[in-house]
Design a protein around this motif. Structure first.
Motif, PDB file in Angstrom:
ATOM      1  N   TYR A  31       0.823  -1.203   0.000  1.00 12.10           N
ATOM      2  CA  TYR A  31       0.000   0.000   0.000  1.00 12.10           C
ATOM      3  C   TYR A  31       0.864   1.264   0.000  1.00 12.10           C
ATOM      4  CZ  TYR A  31      -3.858  -3.140   1.106  1.00 12.10           C
ATOM      5  OH  TYR A  31      -4.778  -4.149   1.060  1.00 12.10           O
ATOM      6  N   GLN A  32       0.205   2.387  -0.321  1.00 20.36           N
ATOM      7  CA  GLN A  32       0.906   3.673  -0.353  1.00 20.36           C
ATOM      8  C   GLN A  32       1.480   4.003   1.020  1.00 20.36           C
ATOM      9  OE1 GLN A  32      -1.467   6.781  -2.072  1.00 20.36           O
ATOM     10  NE2 GLN A  32      -0.058   8.393  -1.541  1.00 20.36           N
ATOM     11  N   GLU A  33       0.700   3.725   2.087  1.00 23.81           N
ATOM     12  CA  GLU A  33       1.207   3.909   3.448  1.00 23.81           C
ATOM     13  C   GLU A  33       1.923   2.611   3.844  1.00 23.81           C
ATOM     14  OE1 GLU A  33      -2.107   4.583   2.817  1.00 23.81           O
ATOM     15  OE2 GLU A  33      -1.847   6.741   2.666  1.00 23.81           O
ATOM     16  N   LEU A  34       3.233   2.665   3.907  1.00 21.21           N
ATOM     17  CA  LEU A  34       4.023   1.450   4.106  1.00 21.21           C
ATOM     18  C   LEU A  34       3.718   0.795   5.451  1.00 21.21           C
ATOM     19  CD1 LEU A  34       7.446   2.677   2.676  1.00 21.21           C
ATOM     20  CD2 LEU A  34       5.595   1.502   1.490  1.00 21.21           C
ATOM     21  N   ALA A  35       3.638  -0.542   5.440  1.00 24.17           N
ATOM     22  CA  ALA A  35       3.290  -1.296   6.649  1.00 24.17           C
ATOM     23  C   ALA A  35       4.541  -1.892   7.276  1.00 24.17           C
ATOM     24  CB  ALA A  35       2.281  -2.388   6.303  1.00 24.17           C
ATOM     25  N   LEU A  36       5.466  -1.024   7.672  1.00 21.01           N
ATOM     26  CA  LEU A  36       6.711  -1.462   8.284  1.00 21.01           C
ATOM     27  C   LEU A  36       6.756  -1.029   9.748  1.00 21.01           C
ATOM     28  CD1 LEU A  36       9.186  -0.489   5.404  1.00 21.01           C
ATOM     29  CD2 LEU A  36       8.359  -2.783   5.945  1.00 21.01           C
ATOM     30  N   PHE A  37       7.567  -1.743  10.529  1.00 27.47           N
ATOM     31  CA  PHE A  37       7.752  -1.386  11.942  1.00 27.47           C
ATOM     32  C   PHE A  37       9.020  -0.542  12.058  1.00 27.47           C
ATOM     33  CE2 PHE A  37       5.566  -5.524  11.878  1.00 27.47           C
ATOM     34  CZ  PHE A  37       4.426  -5.206  12.605  1.00 27.47           C
ATOM     35  N   PRO A  38       8.888   0.750  12.310  1.00 25.86           N
ATOM     36  CA  PRO A  38      10.044   1.652  12.259  1.00 25.86           C
ATOM     37  C   PRO A  38      11.148   1.327  13.255  1.00 25.86           C
ATOM     38  CG  PRO A  38       8.113   2.776  13.154  1.00 25.86           C
ATOM     39  CD  PRO A  38       7.638   1.476  12.605  1.00 25.86           C
ATOM     40  N   ASP A  39      10.793   0.755  14.400  1.00 28.44           N
ATOM     41  CA  ASP A  39      11.786   0.486  15.440  1.00 28.44           C
ATOM     42  C   ASP A  39      12.360  -0.922  15.376  1.00 28.44           C
ATOM     43  OD1 ASP A  39      11.824   3.031  16.771  1.00 28.44           O
ATOM     44  OD2 ASP A  39       9.805   2.582  17.471  1.00 28.44           O
ATOM     45  N   LEU A  40      12.009  -1.673  14.332  1.00 36.52           N
ATOM     46  CA  LEU A  40      12.604  -2.987  14.110  1.00 36.52           C
ATOM     47  C   LEU A  40      13.617  -2.909  12.975  1.00 36.52           C
ATOM     48  CD1 LEU A  40       9.572  -5.458  14.433  1.00 36.52           C
ATOM     49  CD2 LEU A  40      11.197  -4.724  16.191  1.00 36.52           C
ATOM     50  N   THR A  41      14.479  -3.911  12.899  1.00 41.84           N
ATOM     51  CA  THR A  41      15.511  -3.928  11.860  1.00 41.84           C
ATOM     52  C   THR A  41      14.915  -4.289  10.503  1.00 41.84           C
ATOM     53  OG1 THR A  41      15.991  -6.263  12.186  1.00 41.84           O
ATOM     54  CG2 THR A  41      17.227  -4.687  13.540  1.00 41.84           C
ATOM     55  N   VAL A  42      15.740  -4.120   9.476  1.00 46.51           N
ATOM     56  CA  VAL A  42      15.329  -4.479   8.123  1.00 46.51           C
ATOM     57  C   VAL A  42      14.994  -5.962   8.055  1.00 46.51           C
ATOM     58  CG1 VAL A  42      16.155  -4.748   5.743  1.00 46.51           C
ATOM     59  CG2 VAL A  42      16.571  -2.603   6.968  1.00 46.51           C
ATOM     60  N   TYR A  43      15.868  -6.807   8.612  1.00 40.72           N
ATOM     61  CA  TYR A  43      15.632  -8.256   8.501  1.00 40.72           C
ATOM     62  C   TYR A  43      14.403  -8.692   9.299  1.00 40.72           C
ATOM     63  CZ  TYR A  43      18.001  -9.191  13.039  1.00 40.72           C
ATOM     64  OH  TYR A  43      18.358  -9.254  14.368  1.00 40.72           O
TER      65      TYR A  43
END
Length: 506
Positions: A88-100
């Motif tokens: 989605y346009q609003e990314l569903a990522l956890f900002p305080d977690l690492t990339v992996y």
């Protein structure tokens, strides 16, 4: 053999009596890049939510045929298991977690019953290589730029053995370099046999990348255009999207002599204590009455930070320099002071900073100027309805009533509500930060027409935009920023994209 990986046949979907989709037919060939376009509210995102299981089987009519079989997805995980992924346009990522950790969130690499973190990092590196993102997988998401976060989202999708990748406005928040890198990645995924559906309002990108284009309008399929038959062009797309031809997306206005300076800043510097650096450096800028001043620059050039520092400094930068409104030196302690002095600011993030999505149109319209509809601290509800209806009509906000929740409106109509909110404070200077980001060509034309009307009535506008054609099409004068500094000033009749980019990359 069936050439289609996906067929959506006679899909209809209603929300409380409003038909969002009406017998939509949509077919996607295996291994192609298929663009789905239409005005805001045309039904694009609704159709993709039906496909991905956000709207489960039974809440719509029609059939989804995927890889030759009729599907009955009851939840998102059902579609994911078949190889469908949506970003989605609003990314569903956890900002305080690492990339992996983000790449394998919900899809953990396990050794027995425990997560195998070493193998997770190894697999994450493989996914990052696939999307050509050279970052340490142990870095936190919040420490990456938007373009890199977008690539992490795609890496996350690829980790689930995706066959059909859906991207909703993937370049809306990206600068031109990041956008081109993303489009090249989609071409590479196509070469690997992955099918892509891309929703986008950026017609030049659509023309550059699409094998086929399907146009929706008012919840119905209008046409499907084939690049191999030379059917895809900007004029054809626009005509099918809006149901009429738009000869020039940037409406002309009568040129006139501009008045005296409404705003002037001299040697203006903003220091961000959190970042430990200056985000605006020795900026000299002025805006005359009845003028549209464009501010161009790459992402991170300091344009938004400059605007916020002018608008009462809500980020608490340490400021140095002088600001004059109508020739009078001013010091704004907060945004309220800036509003009282005649400045309004339409933020680039309408959902995060600009609007209250869980409130209705009338509440969002009145919120910046409650004193105008209140007596002894009590809001006059009748006056609130009257005012909000006036802006709904004048800005052509498409909604059943001013009681409609803003979160249920299309992006273009949300942007108009945001405009109405700030026009209600009756500013002499309106700062528009990315005023048409994520909205369709028809809504853009309406926003531009509103801007011209405001200018004709004596207002002044600062327009920040990452779309160079927009800056050139709407501005009277252009400032170009890079690294927090003004790198150049150009009258629009002497400006072109090459000159702007040269200044923006100095």
């Amino acid at each position: 053999m069936n050439p289609y990986i996906l067929e959506m046949n006679n899909i209809s979907k209603e929300f409380t009596g409003v038909k969002a989709l009406s017998n939509v037919n949509f077919k996607v060939t295996k291994g192609e890049i298929h663009c789905l376009i239409g005005e805001n509210g045309a039904g694009k995102s609704t159709l993709m939510k039906v496909l991905s299981g956000v709207y489960p089987h039974g809440t719509y009519s029609g059939d989804i045929v995927y890889e030759g079989s009729v599907q009955s997805f009851s939840k998102i995980s059902d579609s994911v298991k078949t190889g469908i992924a949506i970003i989605y346009q609003e990314l569903a990522l956890f900002p305080d977690l690492t990339v992996y950790e983000n790449i394998f969130a919900g899809n953990e690499v396990k050794k027995g019953s425990l997560v195998d973190w070493n193998q997770t990092i190894v697999r994450a590196k493989e996914m990052l290589n696939k999307v050509k993102l050279n970052v340490n997988p142990e870095v936190l998401i919040k420490d990456l730029g938007v373009g890199k976060q977008q690539l992490v989202e795609i890496a996350k999708a690829l980790s689930k053995d995706v066959k059909l990748l859906i991207l909703d406005e993937p370049t809306a928040a990206l600068n031109e370099n990041d956008s081109e890198n993303l489009l090249e990645l989609l071409r590479e995924l196509k070469r690997q046999g992955i099918t892509c559906i891309m929703i986008s309002h950026k017609l030049k990108e659509v023309i550059a990348i699409a094998d086929q284009v399907t146009v929706l309008r008012d919840g119905q399929t209008i046409c499907t255009l084939d690049a191999s038959k030379n059917e895809i062009s900007e004029s054809v797309i626009i005509k099918n999207m809006v149901g009429r031809e738009i000869d020039d997306i940037y409406p002309k206005r009568n040129t006139k002599e501009f008045g005296s300076n409404v705003l002037e800043i001299q040697n203006w510097t903003a220091y961000d204590p959190k970042l430990g650096r200056e985000v605006a450096k020795d900026v000299n800028l002025h805006v005359k009455k009845g003028e549209i001043v464009g501010i161009a620059g790459l992402m991170g050039s300091g344009r938004t930070e400059l605007a916020q520092s002018i608008f009462g400094n809500p980020k608490s930068y340490k400021l140095r320099g002088e600001l004059f409104m109508n020739g009078v030196r001013n010091t704004f302690r907060n945004p309220k002071d800036a509003i009282n002095a005649g400045i309004a600011y339409v933020t680039e993030d309408r959902k995060g900073d600009g609007l209250f999505l869980i409130q209705d149109i009338k509440q969002n319209t009145s919120v910046a100027n409650l004193n105008a509809i209140s007596a002894k601290g009590i809001i006059n509800n009748n006056e609130e309805v009257k005012i909000s209806n006036e802006y709904k009509q004048s800005l052509n906000i498409k909604a059943p009533s001013v009681e409609q929740l803003v979160g249920n409106l299309s992006g273009g109509n949300q942007q108009k509500v945001s405009l109405g909110k700030w026009l209600f404070v009756n500013p002499s200077l309106l700062i528009l930060d990315e005023p048409t980001r994520g909205i369709d060509v028809g809504a853009k034309y309406e926003i531009y027409t509103i801007m011209n009307k405001l200018i004709s009535e004596g207002m002044s506008i600062i327009m920040i935009s990452s779309e160079l054609t927009e800056v050139l099409g709407m501005s009277d004068r252009i400032y170009v920023m890079a690294e927090g500094k003004i790198k150049g000033e150009l009258p629009v009749n002497e400006a072109d994209q090459e000159k702007i980019m040269k200044l923006a990359t100095q």
